[in-house]
Design a protein around this motif. Structure first.
Motif, PDB file in Angstrom:
ATOM      1  N   ASP A   1      -1.974  -2.045 -12.001  1.00  0.00           N
ATOM      2  CA  ASP A   1      -2.655  -2.287 -10.794  1.00  0.00           C
ATOM      3  C   ASP A   1      -2.680  -2.640  -9.362  1.00  0.00           C
ATOM      4  OD1 ASP A   1      -5.711  -2.886 -10.535  1.00  0.00           O
ATOM      5  OD2 ASP A   1      -5.434  -5.044 -10.350  1.00  0.00           O
ATOM      6  N   PHE A   2      -3.516  -1.655  -8.612  1.00  0.00           N
ATOM      7  CA  PHE A   2      -2.851  -2.748  -7.003  1.00  0.00           C
ATOM      8  C   PHE A   2      -2.603  -3.878  -6.689  1.00  0.00           C
ATOM      9  CE2 PHE A   2      -3.657  -3.281  -2.418  1.00  0.00           C
ATOM     10  CZ  PHE A   2      -2.390  -2.704  -2.021  1.00  0.00           C
ATOM     11  N   ASP A   3      -4.052  -4.484  -7.329  1.00  0.00           N
ATOM     12  CA  ASP A   3      -4.141  -6.654  -6.709  1.00  0.00           C
ATOM     13  C   ASP A   3      -2.919  -7.114  -6.832  1.00  0.00           C
ATOM     14  OD1 ASP A   3      -6.138  -5.883  -5.641  1.00  0.00           O
ATOM     15  OD2 ASP A   3      -7.472  -6.946  -6.935  1.00  0.00           O
ATOM     16  N   PHE A   4      -2.480  -6.662  -8.844  1.00  0.00           N
ATOM     17  CA  PHE A   4      -0.965  -7.187  -8.717  1.00  0.00           C
ATOM     18  C   PHE A   4       0.253  -6.615  -8.229  1.00  0.00           C
ATOM     19  CE2 PHE A   4       2.549  -6.743 -11.641  1.00  0.00           C
ATOM     20  CZ  PHE A   4       2.534  -7.680 -12.681  1.00  0.00           C
ATOM     21  N   ILE A   5       0.265  -5.038  -8.072  1.00  0.00           N
ATOM     22  CA  ILE A   5       1.210  -4.953  -6.772  1.00  0.00           C
ATOM     23  C   ILE A   5       1.556  -5.746  -5.642  1.00  0.00           C
ATOM     24  CG2 ILE A   5       2.397  -3.228  -5.278  1.00  0.00           C
ATOM     25  CD1 ILE A   5       1.698  -1.294  -8.366  1.00  0.00           C
ATOM     26  N   TYR A   6      -0.121  -5.757  -5.682  1.00  0.00           N
ATOM     27  CA  TYR A   6       0.247  -6.433  -3.407  1.00  0.00           C
ATOM     28  C   TYR A   6       0.544  -8.095  -3.936  1.00  0.00           C
ATOM     29  CZ  TYR A   6      -2.682  -9.098  -0.185  1.00  0.00           C
ATOM     30  OH  TYR A   6      -3.621  -9.631   0.878  1.00  0.00           O
ATOM     31  N   ASP A   7       0.246  -8.850  -4.856  1.00  0.00           N
ATOM     32  CA  ASP A   7       0.370 -10.369  -5.174  1.00  0.00           C
ATOM     33  C   ASP A   7       2.439  -9.928  -5.797  1.00  0.00           C
ATOM     34  OD1 ASP A   7      -2.128 -11.404  -4.835  1.00  0.00           O
ATOM     35  OD2 ASP A   7      -2.472 -11.671  -6.796  1.00  0.00           O
ATOM     36  N   GLN A   8       2.871  -9.443  -6.646  1.00  0.00           N
ATOM     37  CA  GLN A   8       4.075  -9.811  -6.569  1.00  0.00           C
ATOM     38  C   GLN A   8       4.968  -9.003  -5.356  1.00  0.00           C
ATOM     39  OE1 GLN A   8       3.787 -10.890  -9.679  1.00  0.00           O
ATOM     40  NE2 GLN A   8       2.141 -10.456  -9.326  1.00  0.00           N
ATOM     41  N   ILE A   9       4.255  -8.115  -4.430  1.00  0.00           N
ATOM     42  CA  ILE A   9       5.299  -7.816  -3.272  1.00  0.00           C
ATOM     43  C   ILE A   9       4.734  -8.810  -1.762  1.00  0.00           C
ATOM     44  CG2 ILE A   9       5.085  -6.113  -0.966  1.00  0.00           C
ATOM     45  CD1 ILE A   9       5.005  -3.909  -3.079  1.00  0.00           C
ATOM     46  N   VAL A  10       3.708  -8.725  -2.188  1.00  0.00           N
ATOM     47  CA  VAL A  10       3.088  -9.695  -0.726  1.00  0.00           C
ATOM     48  C   VAL A  10       3.720 -11.124  -0.638  1.00  0.00           C
ATOM     49  CG1 VAL A  10       1.056 -11.267   0.975  1.00  0.00           C
ATOM     50  CG2 VAL A  10       1.138  -8.556   0.098  1.00  0.00           C
TER      51      VAL A  10
ATOM     52  N   LYS B   1       0.580  -1.338  -0.136  1.00  0.00           N
ATOM     53  CA  LYS B   1       0.561  -0.514   0.023  1.00  0.00           C
ATOM     54  C   LYS B   1       0.315   1.115   0.133  1.00  0.00           C
ATOM     55  CE  LYS B   1      -4.650   1.419   1.289  1.00  0.00           C
ATOM     56  NZ  LYS B   1      -4.476   2.440   1.548  1.00  0.00           N
ATOM     57  N   ALA B   2       1.745   0.984   0.805  1.00  0.00           N
ATOM     58  CA  ALA B   2       2.839   1.990   0.354  1.00  0.00           C
ATOM     59  C   ALA B   2       3.485   2.863  -0.766  1.00  0.00           C
ATOM     60  CB  ALA B   2       3.948   2.214   1.985  1.00  0.00           C
ATOM     61  N   TYR B   3       3.374   1.778  -1.317  1.00  0.00           N
ATOM     62  CA  TYR B   3       4.025   0.992  -2.850  1.00  0.00           C
ATOM     63  C   TYR B   3       3.416   2.365  -3.531  1.00  0.00           C
ATOM     64  CZ  TYR B   3       6.015   0.042  -6.973  1.00  0.00           C
ATOM     65  OH  TYR B   3       6.373   0.004  -8.452  1.00  0.00           O
ATOM     66  N   ALA B   4       2.433   1.699  -3.366  1.00  0.00           N
ATOM     67  CA  ALA B   4       1.115   1.963  -4.468  1.00  0.00           C
ATOM     68  C   ALA B   4       0.849   4.321  -4.001  1.00  0.00           C
ATOM     69  CB  ALA B   4      -0.089   0.999  -4.419  1.00  0.00           C
ATOM     70  N   ASP B   5       0.880   4.293  -2.958  1.00  0.00           N
ATOM     71  CA  ASP B   5       0.605   5.448  -2.532  1.00  0.00           C
ATOM     72  C   ASP B   5       2.183   6.689  -2.284  1.00  0.00           C
ATOM     73  OD1 ASP B   5      -2.193   3.972  -2.543  1.00  0.00           O
ATOM     74  OD2 ASP B   5      -1.683   4.106  -0.047  1.00  0.00           O
ATOM     75  N   GLN B   6       3.005   5.481  -3.161  1.00  0.00           N
ATOM     76  CA  GLN B   6       4.541   6.706  -2.583  1.00  0.00           C
ATOM     77  C   GLN B   6       4.292   7.054  -1.376  1.00  0.00           C
ATOM     78  OE1 GLN B   6       6.853   6.319  -5.441  1.00  0.00           O
ATOM     79  NE2 GLN B   6       5.936   4.463  -4.949  1.00  0.00           N
TER      80      GLN B   6
END
Ligand code: ASP
Ligand code: MG
Length: 418
Positions: free
Chosen positions: A107-116, A51-56
């Motif tokens: 897209d956030f859900d994509f980012i989420y999965d790659q990080i989490v 979330k911090a990355y997505a919202d910078q």
């Protein structure tokens, strides 16, 4: 062959990993596939990082550093400083380094999965290395090449045919050579991106492997003695079930019992593989067995408490009836917004729905509904579900609380309270 699953709480510290090794040692000579979750609360922390990355936001680096530090502290307690595990862990974190170097595009859900997903990639490196160090020959397996999903990020849908084929092709031979350790909760798409299977999805991973390999059983090792009639953190007179049918277990997880992920049971039921829920601290104890022909004995009702609920009432703008077409349209919007319904009730002029509050999906849903309907809501509510209730069980649980919705069937009572 056996499938074991160790959750985050079991591997939250160095002591947990040592204990895991002791449990595994007791099964020497068995073919063993071990599914491991991220350590402790790592998934929550990685969610914050995504979330911090997505919202910078400014705290991004701090969040990331503390996740890394937590893992390095644990491996420092378990290994010599020259051990290759330090490099393996560092190389795994590089997946995040690469991602957060650039500004977010996806897209956030994509980012989420790659990080989490890094939580499980790291925990399995550590567990594999420690099992090997303890003389239990183990092979690290990247689950993303075996559990194939579509690209519904954060809730990958398993492609069973392809998954079955990949698992059958090489895992049985690997199991003859060593223990296989792999990540819970993750899958891979046909384009080699990482997906996750939904929070707490590691149980489901264990069940997928067991079904595809025709395992003798799946054991999920827990910090509780087995499946209890209620959460021991909330109630102090809980009782353990010695056994439960698959059907009862499915019902319980459907209503929100968090001991097992809801998707876990079905593949096991189809393949008639028993699921054992056993205490990590006492491997010889029987725990709870979930199987086809079990005696469901309910000395006490099953109580499931879900916090952080929203109760949303939807009515039409022109006060017309809630018809079947309206219901179907409204539920379609829930599905599209990825909000899962816990309880629903309809009256002539309004349709009420109770569900888990998830910020990222809630606002989208509300906006969507308000474009056509009138939607009012109450948040911060509790959903109490009581199965196999007797006497005053429901009354006692709701005493002194304001009841906003109540639904009672022969076996199950559900009450939304403030
Ligand atoms: N680590 C993931 C989570 O916390 C999956 C799991 O624990 O089963 O949701
Ligand atoms: Mg977990």
């Amino acid at each position: 062959m056996l499938v074991f699953k160790f959750g985050g709480a079991s591997v939250k510290d160095a002591e947990g990993i040592i204990k895991l090794t002791k449990v595994v040692e007791k099964y020497k000579g068995e073919q063993l596939l071990i599914v491991v979750s991220a350590m402790g609360k790592t998934t929550n922390a990685l969610e914050k990082l995504a979330k911090a990355y997505a919202d910078q936001t400014d705290d991004m680096q701090d969040i990331y550093e503390s996740i890394k530090q937590y893992h390095y502290d644990i491996i420092a307690q378990l290994f010599e400083s020259t051990d290759v595990v330090f490099d393996e862990v560092a190389n795994t974190f590089v997946e995040i380094d690469w991602m957060i170097e650039d500004e977010p595009q996806d897209d956030f859900d994509f980012i989420y999965d790659q990080i989490v997903s890094v939580g499980e990639l790291v925990s399995t490196r550590i567990v594999t290395a420690y099992l090997n160090k303890a003389g239990l020959k183990s092979q690290w397996l990247d689950v993303r090449g075996y559990i194939h999903t579509d690209n519904t990020y954060r809730e990958g849908v398993v492609k069973w045919g392809k998954t079955r084929d990949s698992i059958a092709l090489s895992i049985p031979a690997q199991l003859e050579r060593s223990i296989v350790v792999t990540q819970g909760f993750l899958g891979g798409t046909s384009e080699n991106f990482t997906t996750t299977l939904g929070r707490e999805g590691s149980d489901y991973t264990a069940s997928i492997f067991a079904a595809c390999l025709g395992a003798d059983s799946v054991t999920t090792w827990k910090d509780v003695p087995g499946i209890l009639n209620a959460d021991p953190k909330l109630f102090n007179d809980t009782v353990k079930f010695d056994e439960l049918t698959y059907t009862e277990a499915i019902e319980m997880t459907y209503y929100g019992a968090t001991v097992i992920h809801p998707k876990t049971i079905k593949p096991l039921q189809n393949a008639k593989i028993p699921l054992l829920v056993k205490p990590f601290n006492d491997p010889a104890a029987p725990g709870t067995v979930i199987k086809e022909n079990a005696a469901n004995v309910f000395a006490k009702p099953v109580i499931i408490i879900k916090q952080n609920q929203v109760l949303l009432s939807i009515s039409t703008k022109d006060y017309s009836f809630i018809s079947e077409d309206t219901l179907s349209d409204i539920l379609g919007r829930f599905a599209k917004s990825r909000v899962k319904v816990n309880v629903m009730q309809t009256s002539a002029l309004s349709f009420s729905v109770c569900f888990d509050y998830k910020e990222e999906y809630f606002n989208g849903l509300l906006e969507n509904l308000n474009s056509t309907y009138k939607a009012k809501y109450n948040s911060n509510l509790t959903l109490i579900t009581v199965r196999h209730y007797k006497g005053n069980a429901v009354k006692e649980l709701t005493a002194g609380k304001t009841i906003l919705l109540e639904q009672v069937s022969r076996n199950t009572a559900q009450v939304v309270v403030k």
